[in-house]
Write an enzyme that holds these catalytic residues in place. Sequence first.
Site: not given
Length: 267
Positions: A32, A45, A80-81, A200, A208
């Site tokens: 992450d 990004r 994530n879509w 994480r 998540s």
Amino acid sequence: MSLGKIIDTKNNNLFMKIDKQKVPEHVAIIMDGNGRWATKKGLPRKYGHKKGVSVLKEILKSSKKLGCKVLTVYAFSTENWTRPTKEVDFLINLFSEVLRNEIEEIHKESTKIKFIGDLTPFPENLKKIISNSESLTKKNNKFLLNVCVNYGGRQEIVKVAKELALKSTSGEIKPSEVNEELFNSELLTRGIKDPELLIRTSGEKRISNFLLWQLAYSEIYISDVMWPDFNEFEFLKAIIDYQSRNRRFGGIESLPNESLEDFQYSS
């Protein structure tokens, strides 16, 4: 002394502190912070995602050196879509590019690669690259790299429940035969030991929708370091922290001269 030698010395010092007999066999990682890392540096990004790939290569190498057997990483979730289309397209293209460039090296190192998740929505060219990568490495047995793409823990559990319900309806199994072992046999990770350690990055304190069934008794390590800055030193710190834990699996630690009879209750 050069910066590289200083880093190597720090890593070697930590490496020497690790009990090689207590290294987790299976480590899972939620990688992450890629986008936030780039944004903080004033970069698009996508630069964070590219840097994240090089970090994964470093952690994969470190895992093998320690004696781990399985590394499972969360690369793309079902949620994530919802990200901007340009970022999703970039990630899909990045998956293809990385596999094309790295799969031969992965194969040479006797690493088996497995993709976990629903691949249906991905472009045909990516699905073909994934299939070829799995076929090429399927007989490798030194190390297993699981890449979770379009994966969701709840979705996986629902999928297994539906499959068992269909088998029950068809008479293939009886409802009374459904137990944890049978459920495990239908999971996307079937045949793979559950992770002993979940890492994480980026400081977020949640799992998540990742491996919800498999993480039931995993130790959890939260690092404030964002994934593009998560290096071998940070990974070794996580392993050392894991080895400091007392894994009781719901039981209690046995202490000398202690029994339930020693406890007195007053009304």
